[in-house]
Enzyme design. Structure first.
Site: not given
Ligand code: ADP
Length: 588
Positions: A7, A63, A152, A213, A359
């Site tokens: 990642n 990823r 996601h 955010r 993940e």
């Protein structure tokens, strides 16, 4: 099989070595200070490779944040795939370049090892049009790629799988709301295994309140901010200085905000209240979108760990059939060894599950599925697709009745199947409710009269036609045919043709299928990708390779003539029958 999962972010590289068979990762580390002032990605990756040298790595899974409209699944990385990921960079200017730097460095360093890209957007790639479309002028939206993509996906897919396993129910009958509440946060409505709504949009800025955010805003706010502060400041404000951090003024760590709220800090309380309210709102909305709900999944650092937040979000939802068990909620603890905690009260029809996301593991599983894991993919090339409009095959007696004794079919044009042709002659179909004029007769004459229509024709005619393979007419529906010389009332002969593929013995060998097999076929080339299940294989040496679908099926895929499908083969898994699935035309 050991998979190296990478990642690669803009300032760090996280990696793990995962054997999908083993419960724990064999290695896991984060290399900080990458890019910018720090070491470059190639140097950082050299460190990763040195650290994992002792493992025999079968494949690398990367990823990739944004796969745009192009990537619907994880895929093997080739030069063309790298280019296509690069083309998505405008959509994720912070993430994709870092992901690509990792991919390039890993391909250079490990040229012999297959590398797979796993996309955050892939789960949502088939969001229904109504869910992915912003209410903007469509031409403009098309030109600038303004649509919802969702993110996601790896996390939502992973926890949804675990939830379905825990519930002991097949994914294709479940309606799930998955809530990934971490530093980034998003909700996803998963109906029968498909993402049908998700809260992040064209960028990961839309939707829930996040660490820094803002999530949903009136676009008017954005305009006001741009006028007051300019574009760059607005970008920074919305992405890095809003959300929980902006509201609370205490940074983005939820634990700190909860502690401050507990000691009476009003800004921290407001931050939590706004966060929880937004999540609640999405649960209700997504239950409505799916017309019901079987389970709510909470995951991510906050979803997995904060019992108070879960309670705040899920209280007073008994009208939806969801009741939380206070004690179970307080005690819930998920670990790698027991990743699911059921926090529902016993009478609750809708289950509430806290699920530990992973993940990296999802990326490792997706990578293993693509490069091996017993799955052999036989690519024997795309299959041309023919769209059959409604048509009629006649026998001699029917021909006599409709067009006159001893009349002959006149060839208008040949069809792809050898010897078959569209005739000049046409008939009308008459059903109890309506009539369809100008239905083409196909030649040559056959042993039995057969009428093939599409599902929508049933409404016009007022009939129900069973789905049958050509020639299986016993028990099929009645219909009336009208020709220039007479009318023919058929007791049976009306069918909705089963989608099928004609092929020769040699084709069948190449695809690894046999006559009568049912396969999955993925269509591409139309405006909407579509996978058709139960496609019948029909093998005869006089056939020409071609898939036949009807006009409704073609419309569903919004395809035009000349599109093609691909067929690939995976051998039986765990005693199941041979399963064929069509791979999308991958970017090779
Ligand atoms: P990311 O989206 O970056 O992967 P995570 O899923 O790791 O983020 O979630 C990080 C968030 O989870 C942080 O806001 C952190 O404060 C919160 N978190 C972690 N542990 C707890 C806890 N025990 N209680 C409340 N919040 C927690």
């Amino acid at each position: 099989m050991n998979i190296l999962v990478i990642n690669c972010g803009s300032s760090s590289i996280k990696y793990q070595v995962i054997d999908p068979e083993a419960s724990e990762p064999l290695a896991a580390e984060t290399i900080e200070r990458v890019g910018g002032q720090g070491k470059d990605h190639a140097a950082a990756l050299a460190e990763v490779l040195a650290a994992v040298e002792r493992f025999s790595i079968a494949a690398v899974g990367h990823r990739v944040v944004h796969g745009g409209a192009r990537f619907h699944d994880a895929c093997l990385i080739s030069d063309a795939v790298v280019e296509a990921i690069e083309a998505c960079t405008v959509l994720a200017p912070l993430h994709n370049p870092a992901n690509l730097a990792g991919i390039r460095a890993a391909r250079r360093a490990l040229p012999q090892i297959p590398q797979v890209a796993v996309f955050d957007t892939a789960l949502h790639a088939r969001l229904p049009r109504r869910a992915r479309t912003y209410a903007l002028a469509q031409e403009l939206a098309e030109e600038l790629g303004l649509r919802r993509y969702g993110f996601h996906g790896t996390s939502h897919a992973y926890v949804a799988d675990l939830a379905a396993d825990y519930l002991g129910r097949p994914m294709n009958e479940l309606r799930l709301v998955s809530l990934h509440l971490g530093n980034g946060a998003s909700a996803c409505a998963i109906e029968h295994g498909h993402s049908v709504e998700t809260s992040m949009g064209m960028t990961p800025l839309e939707g829930l309140v996040m660490g820094t955010r803002c999530g949903d805003l009136d676009p008017g706010v954005v305009l006001a901010l741009i006028r007051a502060r300019g574009v760059d400041d607005t970008d920074r404000l919305l992405n890095r200085e809003s959300g929980l951090a902006g509201l609370s003024g205490r940074g983005n760590d939820f634990r700190d905000i909860e502690a401050a709220a507990a000691s009476g800090d009003d800004s921290a309380r407001l931050a939590i209240a706004v966060f929880a309210h937004r999540v609640r709102k999405y649960i209700g909305a997504y239950a409505a979108v799916m017309g019901g709900l079987d389970a709510v999944i909470l995951t991510g650092g906050i979803g997995q760990n904060s019992a108070t937040l879960r309670r705040r979000v899920l209280q007073r939802l008994s009208f939806l059939g969801l009741t939380l068990d206070e004690d179970r909620n307080t005690d819930a603890c998920v670990e790698r060894s027991h990743p699911v905690a059921d926090v529902s009260a016993e009478p609750s029809r809708v289950r509430t599950l806290v699920v530990r996301t992973d993940e990296e593991r999802h990326i490792a599983l997706a990578t293993a599925a693509i490069v091996g894991g017993g799955t052999e993919v036989r690519q024997a090339g795309p299959i041309p697709i023919a769209i059959s409009a409604r048509h009629v095959h006649l026998d001699r007696a029917a021909m006599d009745t409709l067009f006159g004794s001893e009349s002959q079919l006149r060839e208008l044009k040949p069809l792809a199947q050898p010897g078959q042709f569209a005739a000049e002659q046409k008939v009308a179909l008459v059903g109890p409710r309506g009539r369809i004029e100008g239905v083409r007769v196909l030649g040559p004459l056959r042993r039995a009269t057969q009428v093939e229509i599409a599902r929508t024709d049933e409404f016009t005619l007022g009939v129900d036609a069973p789905i049958r393979r050509s020639g299986e007419l016993s028990g099929s529906a009645p219909i009336t045919l009208v020709g220039p010389a007479g009318t023919l009332n058929l007791e049976e002969g009306l069918i909705c043709a089963r989608r099928h593929i004609h092929m020769t013995t040699a084709d069948a060998e190449a695809y690894g299928v046999r006559d009568g097999d049912e396969v999955e076929i993925r269509l591409e080339g139309g405006a909407r990708d579509l996978t058709f299940g139960d496609v019948l294989i029909r093998v005869k040496d006089s056939y020409k390779l071609e898939m036949h679908i009807d006009t409704d099926e073609a419309n569903a895929a919004e395809m035009s003539r000349g599109a093609s499908g691909d067929l690939s083969y995976s051998p039986p898994v765990g005693g199941a029958t041979a399963q064929l699935q069509l791979k999308r035309n991958q970017v090779h």
